[in-house]
Scaffold this active site. Structure first.
Site, short mmCIF file in Angstrom:
data_model
loop_
_atom_site.label_atom_id
_atom_site.label_comp_id
_atom_site.label_asym_id
_atom_site.label_seq_id
_atom_site.Cartn_x
_atom_site.Cartn_y
_atom_site.Cartn_z
N SER A 97 53.67 51.42 14.01
CA SER A 97 53.06 50.21 14.02
C SER A 97 51.65 50.17 15.09
O SER A 97 50.89 50.82 14.87
CB SER A 97 53.90 48.80 13.96
OG SER A 97 53.42 47.54 13.63
N ASP A 229 57.25 47.77 2.77
CA ASP A 229 56.60 47.56 4.22
C ASP A 229 55.73 46.53 3.86
O ASP A 229 54.88 46.24 3.31
CB ASP A 229 55.67 48.57 4.56
CG ASP A 229 55.58 48.33 6.09
OD1 ASP A 229 55.41 46.95 6.74
OD2 ASP A 229 54.99 49.10 6.77
N HIS A 258 59.52 47.84 7.31
CA HIS A 258 58.44 48.15 8.33
C HIS A 258 59.18 48.92 9.70
O HIS A 258 58.93 50.40 9.62
CB HIS A 258 57.99 47.11 8.92
CG HIS A 258 57.27 46.92 9.62
ND1 HIS A 258 55.36 48.08 9.23
CD2 HIS A 258 56.48 47.20 11.39
CE1 HIS A 258 54.63 47.63 10.85
NE2 HIS A 258 55.37 47.87 11.25
#
Length: 278
Positions: A97, A229, A258
């Site tokens: 991320s 995601d 995610h």
């Protein structure tokens, strides 16, 4: 605790496990978490004979809760300070991320020029740019990120619980089995950090254009992204990133969220190991 102090006086906490002469695998965590988010991967790789390193980003986890420097340039420079302190070379850098953005900027501006990087992995990562702009029409509108900031400022504890219990792990999908321990661990990591760092970090992960970072990376780079995601949509991140990389490959996962490195660690770890060994 193992810490270093950066040139601007910020104390950064790091973990360093495994044989000192083994190839280093360096993990970069996402917002608003800490190096603890990589527990499953660090234990896996140290058991396979690698040296594993991870640090808490400034303002996160056990690092200093400083007021300034919560931007991608400082994130990358702090990572570089840890790498220089440990004198790591031939390292594989893996970022999740926001940590994927940190990896891209670190590799482009510090790691490659210093000859320290062998490979990179971007997992559910934010590059090239999350924000919707005229040049990036598929991005997320600024109003969404303004909503994040408002929710964080109003009640950070409640906001973090909602993220972890909902879209981060896909627990909001019909039929999904919510794991309370996973939600609590996410919340624990987030609340250990500083509100100012987390507030400023929203701008860092959403508005930083890393197109040039990706274009300049020449080391082999693996892009891993879940096809479900909800936080960093694959079409606006993973698929675009691999087109910009000189030596990139994309692997996608149908239905994965995610936070797949936690809830699907058994699959992700094996794919990471195969890439490191390749």
């Amino acid at each position: 605790m193992s810490t270093i102090t950066t040139p601007d006086g910020t104390r950064i906490f790091y973990k360093d496990w495994g044989p000192r002469d083994a190839q280093p695998i360096v993990f970069h965590h996402g917002w608003p978490l800490s190096s603890d988010d990589w527990d499953a991967q660090m234990l896996f790789f140290v058991q396979h004979g690698y040296r594993v390193v991870a640090h808490d980003r400034r303002g996160h986890g056990r690092s200093a809760q400083v007021c300034e420097g919560h931007d991608m340039d400082h994130y990358a420079a702090d990572a570089a300070a840890v790498m220089q302190h440990l004198n790591l070379r031939n390292a594989v850098h893996i970022g999740h991320s926001t940590g994927g953005g940190e990896v891209a900027r670190y590799v482009a501006r510090h790691g490659q020029p210093q000859g320290r990087v062998a490979k990179a992995v971007l997992v559910s990562a934010v590059p090239p740019l999350m924000l919707k702009t005229a040049a990036n029409p598929g991005g997320t509108p600024i109003e969404v990120f303004d909503g994040f900031r408002a929710a964080l400022a109003a009640n950070r504890a409640e906001f973090f619980e909602a993220v972890a219990a909902g879209p981060f792990y896909g627990f909001n999908r019909p039929g999904a089995k919510r794991s309370e321990p996973v939600v609590r661990n996410w919340w624990r990591q987030g609340m250990a950090g500083g509100a100012k760092a987390h507030y400023d970090g929203i701008k860092a992960f959403s508005e930083t254009d890393q197109t040039d970072d990706l274009k300049s990376i020449s080391v082999p780079t693996l892009v891993l992204h879940g096809e479900d995601d909800q936080v960093v949509p694959i079409d606006d991140a993973g698929r675009l990133s691999v087109k910009l990389l000189r030596n990139g490959q994309l692997k996608t996962y149908p239905g994965y969220p995610h936070g797949m490195l936690t809830v699907h660690a058994d699959v992700i770890n094996q794919d990471l190991l195969a890439f490191v060994r390749s």
